[in-house]
Write a protein that holds these residues in place. Structure first.
Motif, PDB file in Angstrom:
ATOM      1  N   ASN A  22       1.910  29.908   4.381  1.00  0.00           N
ATOM      2  CA  ASN A  22       2.430  30.878   3.398  1.00  0.00           C
ATOM      3  C   ASN A  22       2.523  32.305   3.932  1.00  0.00           C
ATOM      4  N   ALA A  23       2.679  32.469   5.243  1.00  0.00           N
ATOM      5  CA  ALA A  23       2.735  33.807   5.842  1.00  0.00           C
ATOM      6  C   ALA A  23       4.043  34.521   5.502  1.00  0.00           C
ATOM      7  N   GLY A  24       4.010  35.851   5.603  1.00  0.00           N
ATOM      8  CA  GLY A  24       5.179  36.673   5.322  1.00  0.00           C
ATOM      9  C   GLY A  24       5.060  37.308   3.952  1.00  0.00           C
ATOM     10  N   LEU A  25       5.797  38.399   3.748  1.00  0.00           N
ATOM     11  CA  LEU A  25       5.769  39.106   2.456  1.00  0.00           C
ATOM     12  C   LEU A  25       6.977  38.673   1.637  1.00  0.00           C
ATOM     13  N   ARG A  26       6.704  38.281   0.391  1.00  0.00           N
ATOM     14  CA  ARG A  26       7.795  37.758  -0.449  1.00  0.00           C
ATOM     15  C   ARG A  26       7.915  38.514  -1.766  1.00  0.00           C
ATOM     16  N   ASP A  61       2.218  33.123  -6.522  1.00  0.00           N
ATOM     17  CA  ASP A  61       2.394  33.302  -5.073  1.00  0.00           C
ATOM     18  C   ASP A  61       1.397  34.326  -4.538  1.00  0.00           C
ATOM     19  N   VAL A  62       0.969  34.104  -3.311  1.00  0.00           N
ATOM     20  CA  VAL A  62       0.219  35.109  -2.554  1.00  0.00           C
ATOM     21  C   VAL A  62       0.919  35.173  -1.200  1.00  0.00           C
ATOM     22  N   SER A  63       1.497  36.317  -0.884  1.00  0.00           N
ATOM     23  CA  SER A  63       2.178  36.443   0.403  1.00  0.00           C
ATOM     24  C   SER A  63       1.522  37.576   1.180  1.00  0.00           C
ATOM     25  N   TYR A  64       1.628  37.535   2.505  1.00  0.00           N
ATOM     26  CA  TYR A  64       0.857  38.494   3.310  1.00  0.00           C
ATOM     27  C   TYR A  64       1.451  38.677   4.689  1.00  0.00           C
ATOM     28  N   ASP A  65       1.044  39.773   5.278  1.00  0.00           N
ATOM     29  CA  ASP A  65       1.343  40.068   6.660  1.00  0.00           C
ATOM     30  C   ASP A  65       0.000  40.456   7.278  1.00  0.00           C
ATOM     31  N   ALA A  66      -0.510  39.647   8.184  1.00  0.00           N
ATOM     32  CA  ALA A  66      -1.845  39.879   8.741  1.00  0.00           C
ATOM     33  C   ALA A  66      -1.774  40.185  10.229  1.00  0.00           C
ATOM     34  N   SER A  72      -9.774  36.584  10.853  1.00  0.00           N
ATOM     35  CA  SER A  72      -9.189  37.285   9.708  1.00  0.00           C
ATOM     36  C   SER A  72      -7.857  36.657   9.313  1.00  0.00           C
ATOM     37  N   GLN A  73      -7.073  36.248  10.296  1.00  0.00           N
ATOM     38  CA  GLN A  73      -5.758  35.682   9.991  1.00  0.00           C
ATOM     39  C   GLN A  73      -5.869  34.272   9.430  1.00  0.00           C
ATOM     40  N   ALA A  74      -6.775  33.490   9.996  1.00  0.00           N
ATOM     41  CA  ALA A  74      -6.961  32.116   9.509  1.00  0.00           C
ATOM     42  C   ALA A  74      -7.505  32.119   8.085  1.00  0.00           C
ATOM     43  N   SER A  75      -8.373  33.081   7.811  1.00  0.00           N
ATOM     44  CA  SER A  75      -9.013  33.147   6.506  1.00  0.00           C
ATOM     45  C   SER A  75      -8.008  33.398   5.378  1.00  0.00           C
ATOM     46  N   VAL A  76      -7.025  34.268   5.625  1.00  0.00           N
ATOM     47  CA  VAL A  76      -6.043  34.555   4.579  1.00  0.00           C
ATOM     48  C   VAL A  76      -5.083  33.369   4.426  1.00  0.00           C
ATOM     49  N   SER A  77      -4.835  32.654   5.506  1.00  0.00           N
ATOM     50  CA  SER A  77      -4.020  31.438   5.433  1.00  0.00           C
ATOM     51  C   SER A  77      -4.694  30.385   4.553  1.00  0.00           C
ATOM     52  N   THR A  80      -4.505  31.288   0.791  1.00  0.00           N
ATOM     53  CA  THR A  80      -3.260  30.977   0.076  1.00  0.00           C
ATOM     54  C   THR A  80      -3.203  29.495  -0.294  1.00  0.00           C
ATOM     55  N   ASP A  81      -3.681  28.637   0.613  1.00  0.00           N
ATOM     56  CA  ASP A  81      -3.732  27.195   0.305  1.00  0.00           C
ATOM     57  C   ASP A  81      -4.595  26.935  -0.926  1.00  0.00           C
ATOM     58  N   LEU A  82      -5.713  27.640  -0.997  1.00  0.00           N
ATOM     59  CA  LEU A  82      -6.690  27.385  -2.059  1.00  0.00           C
ATOM     60  C   LEU A  82      -6.285  27.989  -3.399  1.00  0.00           C
ATOM     61  N   LEU A  83      -5.652  29.145  -3.377  1.00  0.00           N
ATOM     62  CA  LEU A  83      -5.480  29.892  -4.619  1.00  0.00           C
ATOM     63  C   LEU A  83      -4.102  29.803  -5.273  1.00  0.00           C
ATOM     64  N   ILE A  84      -3.058  29.593  -4.491  1.00  0.00           N
ATOM     65  CA  ILE A  84      -1.721  29.522  -5.092  1.00  0.00           C
ATOM     66  C   ILE A  84      -1.657  28.318  -6.034  1.00  0.00           C
ATOM     67  N   GLY A  85      -1.201  28.569  -7.249  1.00  0.00           N
ATOM     68  CA  GLY A  85      -1.079  27.501  -8.243  1.00  0.00           C
ATOM     69  C   GLY A  85      -2.267  27.414  -9.193  1.00  0.00           C
ATOM     70  N   LYS A  86      -3.342  28.151  -8.873  1.00  0.00           N
ATOM     71  CA  LYS A  86      -4.532  28.118  -9.737  1.00  0.00           C
ATOM     72  C   LYS A  86      -4.467  29.215 -10.812  1.00  0.00           C
ATOM     73  N   PRO A  87      -5.092  28.948 -11.981  1.00  0.00           N
ATOM     74  CA  PRO A  87      -5.273  30.044 -12.933  1.00  0.00           C
ATOM     75  C   PRO A  87      -6.186  31.102 -12.312  1.00  0.00           C
ATOM     76  N   VAL A  88      -5.971  32.360 -12.691  1.00  0.00           N
ATOM     77  CA  VAL A  88      -6.733  33.470 -12.105  1.00  0.00           C
ATOM     78  C   VAL A  88      -8.239  33.242 -12.239  1.00  0.00           C
ATOM     79  N   LYS A  89      -8.689  32.755 -13.401  1.00  0.00           N
ATOM     80  CA  LYS A  89     -10.146  32.617 -13.572  1.00  0.00           C
ATOM     81  C   LYS A  89     -10.728  31.544 -12.639  1.00  0.00           C
ATOM     82  N   ASP A  90      -9.973  30.473 -12.376  1.00  0.00           N
ATOM     83  CA  ASP A  90     -10.446  29.464 -11.413  1.00  0.00           C
ATOM     84  C   ASP A  90     -10.451  30.030  -9.996  1.00  0.00           C
ATOM     85  N   ALA A  91      -9.418  30.807  -9.692  1.00  0.00           N
ATOM     86  CA  ALA A  91      -9.322  31.409  -8.362  1.00  0.00           C
ATOM     87  C   ALA A  91     -10.484  32.376  -8.122  1.00  0.00           C
TER      88      ALA A  91
END
Ligand code: ZN
Length: 160
Positions: A22-26, A61-66, A72-77, A80-91
Motif C-alpha cells: 500500500n505504498a505511495g500517497l493517494r 485507506d492509509v497511504s504513505y511515503d516512507a 521504519s519502512q516495514a513497520s508502516v507497510s 496498512t495491512d492490519l488497519l485498512i478496512g477496520k473500524p477506527v476503534k478496532d484499529a
C-alpha cells in the motif's frame, strides 16, 4: 528467543521493506501528517481516508511515503495491512497492542491473531534505539486519525 525465530522475524521485516504494501500517497484523504525520527533519520508522510465519521468510521485507506531504515519502512507497510478496512476503534486496539509489544523490552509474547506480520517486531523491542523506528508510522497514523475523528486525543493535544 530462538535463533530460528529471530531469522524468521528478520525475513518478514526485510520482505515488507523490499516490497512495501500500500505504498505511495493517494487521494482522497482527510488528514496528512509528517513525522520524523531524528535519532535514526526516518521520515514518513502519511494520509488517512475514513469512511463515515467519529469512532464508528471505517479506515478506507492509509497511504504513505516512507524514508529511512528497513524497520521504519516495514513497520508502516505492516500497519496498512492490519488497519485498512477496520473500524477506527478496532484499529486503535491493534495500535495499543503493537505499542505495548514495542515497549515491552522483548519480554511480551506477541499475539499473532491480532498483530499478524507485526509479531516480527518483537525482536526489535529488545533494542530501545530501534523502538522509535518501529513506532514512527504507528504514531503518525494515530496522529492523523485523531485529527479526523477529533476525539480530544491526548497526542493531538500534546502537539498543540
Ligand atoms: Zn530507523
Amino acid at each position: 528467543m530462538s535463533a530460528n525465530l529471530d531469522a524468521m522475524y528478520q525475513e518478514i521485516i526485510l520482505d515488507h521493506y523490499k516490497h512495501p504494501h500500500n505504498a505511495g500517497l493517494r487521494e482522497p484523504f482527510e488528514a496528512e501528517v509528517h513525522h520524523v525520527n531524528p535519532t535514526c533519520g526516518d521520515e514518513v508522510t502519511l494520509r488517512v481516508h475514513l469512511d463515515g465519521s467519529g469512532p464508528d468510521a471505517t479506515i478506507a485507506d492509509v497511504s504513505y511515503d516512507a524514508l529511512g531504515c528497513s524497520i521504519s519502512q516495514a513497520s508502516v507497510s505492516v500497519l496498512t495491512d492490519l488497519l485498512i478496512g477496520k473500524p477506527v476503534k478496532d484499529a486503535m486496539s491493534v495500535h495499543e497492542e503493537f505499542q505495548s509489544l514495542m515497549q515491552g523490552r522483548g519480554k511480551i509474547e506477541p499475539d499473532e491473531d491480532v498483530l499478524e506480520d507485526g509479531i516480527a517486531f518483537a525482536g526489535v523491542a529488545k533494542f530501545p534505539a530501534r523502538v522509535k523506528c518501529a513506532l514512527l508510522g504507528w504514531m503518525a497514523w494515530k496522529d492523523a486519525t485523531s485529527q479526523v475523528v477529533g476525539a480530544g486525543n491526548a497526542a493531538a493535544e500534546e502537539k498543540a
